[in-house]
Design an enzyme around this catalytic site. Structure first.
Site, short mmCIF file in Angstrom:
data_model
loop_
_atom_site.label_atom_id
_atom_site.label_comp_id
_atom_site.label_asym_id
_atom_site.label_seq_id
_atom_site.Cartn_x
_atom_site.Cartn_y
_atom_site.Cartn_z
N SER B 137 0.83 -1.21 0.00
CA SER B 137 0.00 0.00 0.00
C SER B 137 0.86 1.25 0.00
CB SER B 137 -0.90 0.01 1.23
OG SER B 137 -1.56 1.24 1.34
N TYR B 150 -0.86 0.09 10.49
CA TYR B 150 -1.05 -0.56 9.19
C TYR B 150 0.10 -0.19 8.25
CZ TYR B 150 -3.43 -1.14 4.58
OH TYR B 150 -3.79 -1.48 3.31
N1 LIG Z 1 -8.99 -0.89 -0.13
C1 LIG Z 1 -7.98 -0.05 -0.14
O1 LIG Z 1 -8.17 1.17 -0.16
C2 LIG Z 1 -6.57 -0.58 -0.20
C3 LIG Z 1 -5.55 0.34 -0.45
C4 LIG Z 1 -4.24 -0.10 -0.52
C5 LIG Z 1 -3.96 -1.43 -0.30
N2 LIG Z 1 -4.97 -2.32 -0.04
C6 LIG Z 1 -4.60 -3.72 0.19
O2 LIG Z 1 -5.24 -4.53 -0.78
C7 LIG Z 1 -5.35 -5.86 -0.25
C8 LIG Z 1 -6.76 -6.36 -0.50
O3 LIG Z 1 -7.65 -5.61 0.31
P1 LIG Z 1 -9.15 -5.21 -0.09
O4 LIG Z 1 -9.18 -3.77 -0.28
O5 LIG Z 1 -9.62 -6.10 -1.16
O6 LIG Z 1 -9.91 -5.43 1.28
P2 LIG Z 1 -10.65 -6.70 1.87
O7 LIG Z 1 -11.78 -7.04 0.99
O8 LIG Z 1 -10.91 -6.36 3.29
O9 LIG Z 1 -9.56 -7.85 1.78
C9 LIG Z 1 -8.65 -8.18 2.76
C10 LIG Z 1 -8.64 -9.69 2.87
O10 LIG Z 1 -7.56 -10.13 3.67
C11 LIG Z 1 -8.00 -11.31 4.29
N3 LIG Z 1 -7.23 -11.65 5.47
C12 LIG Z 1 -6.97 -10.87 6.54
N4 LIG Z 1 -6.25 -11.58 7.43
C13 LIG Z 1 -6.08 -12.82 6.92
C14 LIG Z 1 -5.44 -13.99 7.36
N5 LIG Z 1 -4.82 -14.03 8.54
N6 LIG Z 1 -5.45 -15.08 6.58
C15 LIG Z 1 -6.07 -15.08 5.39
N7 LIG Z 1 -6.71 -13.99 4.91
C16 LIG Z 1 -6.70 -12.88 5.68
C17 LIG Z 1 -9.42 -11.01 4.67
O11 LIG Z 1 -10.08 -12.25 4.82
P3 LIG Z 1 -11.38 -12.49 5.76
O12 LIG Z 1 -12.55 -12.26 4.86
O13 LIG Z 1 -11.25 -13.90 6.21
O14 LIG Z 1 -11.30 -11.49 6.87
C18 LIG Z 1 -9.91 -10.22 3.48
O15 LIG Z 1 -10.55 -11.04 2.54
C19 LIG Z 1 -4.99 -5.76 1.22
O16 LIG Z 1 -3.66 -6.20 1.37
C20 LIG Z 1 -5.07 -4.30 1.50
O17 LIG Z 1 -4.25 -3.93 2.57
C21 LIG Z 1 -6.26 -1.91 0.01
#
Ligand SMILES: NC(=O)c1ccc[n+]([C@@H]2O[C@H](COP(=O)([O-])OP(=O)(O)OC[C@H]3O[C@@H](n4cnc5c(N)ncnc54)[C@H](OP(=O)(O)O)[C@@H]3O)[C@@H](O)[C@H]2O)c1
Ligand SMILES: Cc1cc2nc3c(=O)[nH]c(=O)nc-3n(C[C@H](O)[C@H](O)[C@H](O)COP(=O)(O)OP(=O)(O)OC[C@H]3O[C@@H](n4cnc5c(N)ncnc54)[C@H](O)[C@@H]3O)c2cc1C
Lengths: 440, 245
Positions: B137, B150
């Protein structure tokens, strides 16, 4: 938040939620009156909840597909565009489609949409096997022609006012190619256009584009376009290489608001004449790509912005066959006299009426759009009156401003719909800005 | 006929699902790994119906480090591409008061993803091929009061990916660092994000597909973020520490 439909008029205050599960939908329904929303391609305030709106686009998973019958089972938020991109390459196309592919299955069912083949195939309902509907108590009912048949009937065309559609099974049409063999016939006036359409009722698709600024004896000057799904044998060498047409590119977005004056009567007149003469010269047979044929406006993403900040309004009515010629002439004359312009004037032939509350009736439907301006509402009121005088009715998916009295006068079925809503206790659970305005 | 295979770690993520659809459309077979993987059955069906490709579900917990070796070697096929979408935003204010909660955020964004990538990096190295895509990120580019718990973990993951790329560059294994700005997903739902700076998950997926095809190293998804982060990185610390951004 502030939200509007595709016409960007009116803009209303509503609380929007984005449920991901059935439980989240029923929890949201317990919080107060709400309406489901699909992809927001209805023009007015029918998908604006009062006070709550449930955006159903997370319900976007396909569940199964039967390649023998072309039956797709899917969640209600699946986009028609995705149905096409998944199944056209396998030889299936939507059996009924509106003029944009960026609609959800739920929105298509709730409006019981019609396509250019209504005169042959009827509306979308003919191809819906069943729906799963969440009612006002949060219970999910399977509704079909044999199960909860009445609710099924009311819901198709019920504009979200009977419950939240969660899933559905729909049937697609077998096609050999993604090309349409189109015949374009210029018509010098309205009577000629109607004659051409009536004498070609066996064509699968039929529609007329009207130059609605043509006046006097030219009123209704138009291009009548007939179409059939092309067979493999009809394709040329180039097309045979891609019988289903390669993936359509998304292009040409209109990101900023055009000033409202860019669409004055002169620019629209120029556009319409060009269209007529271009088509006039090309009249005859041609092979057209499915995307350009069914969805000419989708190529310009966000084209609704060309009408500027104030937004625009679409007027769409249906007239019974007996009064069609007279009524259409009056509508077109009124429109061209007002000189407020209409970018699009589309005329289609409707076949049989079906369902308790669906819009189509045997006859003709005319759709016009107008930029919202000082005189627009006056004109629309006159068009309402002409429609009612001729025994016609209005399409709720396009309506943004009609009065409750006008709507009630246009259609006897309105009273039954209201009673049904009241008796079933739906009226204080499912409410849109439109349903409140129209006192449904 | 399959074009290759892709494994998504943290497959319930909105970005992860979008990536799965994107590659399924290209004909890849899909492996979805997540906690409580059974809940992804509807998504499995969806991908199969839409794209006519094989989809398999696997139980995976990024925090269960002891399971990582067995998870990787237990896959029926070693995939060509692996995307790690595991992440946890946490609640900064709560994390400041509760160091255990903070550690969980740090471990979920750094330790877990780095651990599983360590295992796959070695398997890829042995095979002489593969692409590892880590979703980190922009929050890791500089620690800010608003989300440094984070952010610090993402910084760690970004550095880890950079080092891994360096190590494997000559070995036929490629590592891509994805630095999305805001993305409209479950993680950010309810936050008031500026529209112009917020990407859709499908945009991130498209950017990842392109990066895999081109062999890019570090991508920002929306270009503007590269500029924004360059500016933020260059603000002198004496000024930065008094700012609230
Ligand atoms: N959305 C943003 O603005 C943004 C910006 C920059 C970077 N990112 C990064 O993009 C990536 C995807 O995020 P997203 O935006 O798609 O949000 P999201 O839908 O909340 O996805 C995060 C996922 O990580 C999984 N997770 C967390 N802990 C875990 C563990 N111990 N073992 C297995 N799975 C685990 C969660 O699974 P559960 O469903 O089981 O909880 C969830 O499905 C993340 O790395 C996030 O930090 C997001
Ligand atoms: C360019 C263009 C061309 C069009 N051409 C045609 C045409 O040729 N023929 C035609 O019939 N229509 C046409 N339309 C109108 C459009 O097809 C309908 O308005 C359709 O309902 C839009 O679907 P949506 O998913 O965007 O739904 P929305 O606009 O979001 O909602 C429309 C209605 O459906 C209800 N609804 C949506 N989802 C659900 C659900 N899950 N459960 C219950 N109710 C729900 C809403 O409450 C609302 O009443 C056109 C629209 C545009 C913009």
């Amino acid at each position: 938040m502030k939200l509007s439909g595709w016409g960007r008029y009116p803009v209303c205050e509503t609380e929007v939620q984005f449920p991901r599960t059935q439980e989240a939908v029923s929890a949201a329904l317990r919080e107060g009156p709400a309406i489901a929303r699909g992809n927001g391609r209805s023009y007015g305030d029918t998908a604006l909840g009062a006070p709550n709106t449930l955006d159903m686009r997370h319900f976007n998973r396909m569940i199964s597909f039967d390649d023998a019958t072309g039956t797709l089972t899917a969640e209600a938020g699946v986009l028609l565009a995705d149905v096409i991109s998944s199944f056209l390459p396998r030889g299936w196309f939507p059996a009924v489609t509106p003029g944009t592919k960026f609609v959800t299955l739920g929105g298509m069912i709730a409006a019981d949409v019609h396509g250019k083949n209504h005169h042959r195939d009827g509306s979308f309902r003919q191809f819906v096997d069943w729906i799963d509907l969440m009612d006002e108590t949060g219970e999910v009912l399977r509704c079909s022609r044999t199960q909860n048949a009445e609710l099924f009937d009311w819901t198709l065309g019920g504009m979200g006012l009977t419950g939240v559609i969660l899933r559905t099974a729909i049937r697609l049409r077998r096609v050999e190619t993604g090309w349409i063999s189109q015949t374009t016939l210029p018509a010098p006036n309205l009577d000629a256009a109607i004659d051409l359409i009536e004498s070609n009722l066996d064509a699968l698709y039929s529609v007329a584009w009207i130059d609605c600024l043509a006046t006097g004896s030219d009123t209704g000057r138009s291009l009548v376009m007939l179409g059939e799904h092309a067979l493999l044998a009809e394709l040329g060498k180039d097309q045979s290489a891609h019988p289903f047409g390669t993936e359509a590119k998304r292009s040409l977005s209109v990101p900023i608001d055009f000033p409202a004056f860019s669409l004055n009567r002169y620019s629209i007149r120029a556009f319409n004449s060009l269209y007529y003469w271009n088509g006039g010269r090309k009249s005859g047979e041609s092979l057209v790509h499915w995307n350009g044929y069914f969805y000419p406006l989708d190529a310009i993403l966000a084209w609704n912005r060309i009408y500027g900040r104030r937004g625009f309004c679409q007027f769409q009515c249906a007239l019974p066959l007996e009064t069609s010629a007279k009524g259409l002439k009056a509508l077109l004359t009124e429109t061209s006299n007002a000189g407020l312009g209409s970018f699009l004037a589309v005329l289609k032939r409707f076949g049989e009426q079906s369902g308790q509350f669906s819009f189509p009736m045997p006859g003709y439907t005319l759709a016009l759009d107008f930029p919202m301006g000082r005189y627009t509402e006056d004109l629309l009121k006159r068009l309402d009156d002409i429609t009612i005088e001729n025994g016609g009715r209005f399409y709720l998916a396009k309506d943004a401003r009609m009065s409750a009295a006008t709507f009630a006068r246009s259609d006897d079925r309105v009273r039954n719909f209201k009673h049904m809503r009241r008796d079933a206790g739906l009226d204080h659970r499912f409410q849109s800005h439109q349903s409140k305005r129209l006192e449904l | 006929m399959s074009k290759g295979s892709i494994l998504i770690l943290g497959a319930r993520s909105d970005i992860g699902k979008a990536v799965a659809h994107r590659f399924a459309a290209l004909g890849y077979s899909i492996q979805l790994a997540a906690r409580n993987a059974g809940s992804l059955e509807p998504d499995k069906a969806d991908i199969k119906v839409r794209h006519n490709v094989d989809v398999d579900l696997f139980e995976f917990d990024a925090l269960d480090l002891d399971s990582h070796q067995a998870f990787a070697t237990g896959l029926p096929v070693l995939p060509d591409v692996i995307v790690c979408a595991v992440g946890m935003l946490g609640d900064q204010a709560a994390d400041e008061k509760d160091e255990m909660a903070a550690c969980k955020v740090m471990r979920s964004n750094y330790e877990g993803p780095a651990s599983i990538f360590s295992v796959f990096a070695n398997l890829f190295e042995k095979r002489d091929s593969g692409t590892l895509v880590g979703i980190s990120s922009v929050a890791g580019e500089r620690g800010r009061a608003a989300n440094y718990v984070y952010g610090s973990a993402k910084a760690g993951f970004t550095a880890y990916l950079s080092g891994l790329r360096n190590r494997l560059a000559a070995k036929g294994v490629h590592v891509i660092t994805v630095l999305p700005g805001f993305v409209a997903t479950q993680m950010t739902e309810g936050l008031d994000l500026p529209q112009k700076l917020t990407a859709e998950p499908e945009e991130v997926a498209a950017a990842i597909e392109k990066a895999v095809g081109k062999g890019s190293n570090v991508i920002y998804v929306r270009r503007i973020w590269q500029l924004i982060m360059m500016i933020i990185r260059n603000i002198p610390e004496a000024v930065f520490k008094r700012m609230s951004i």
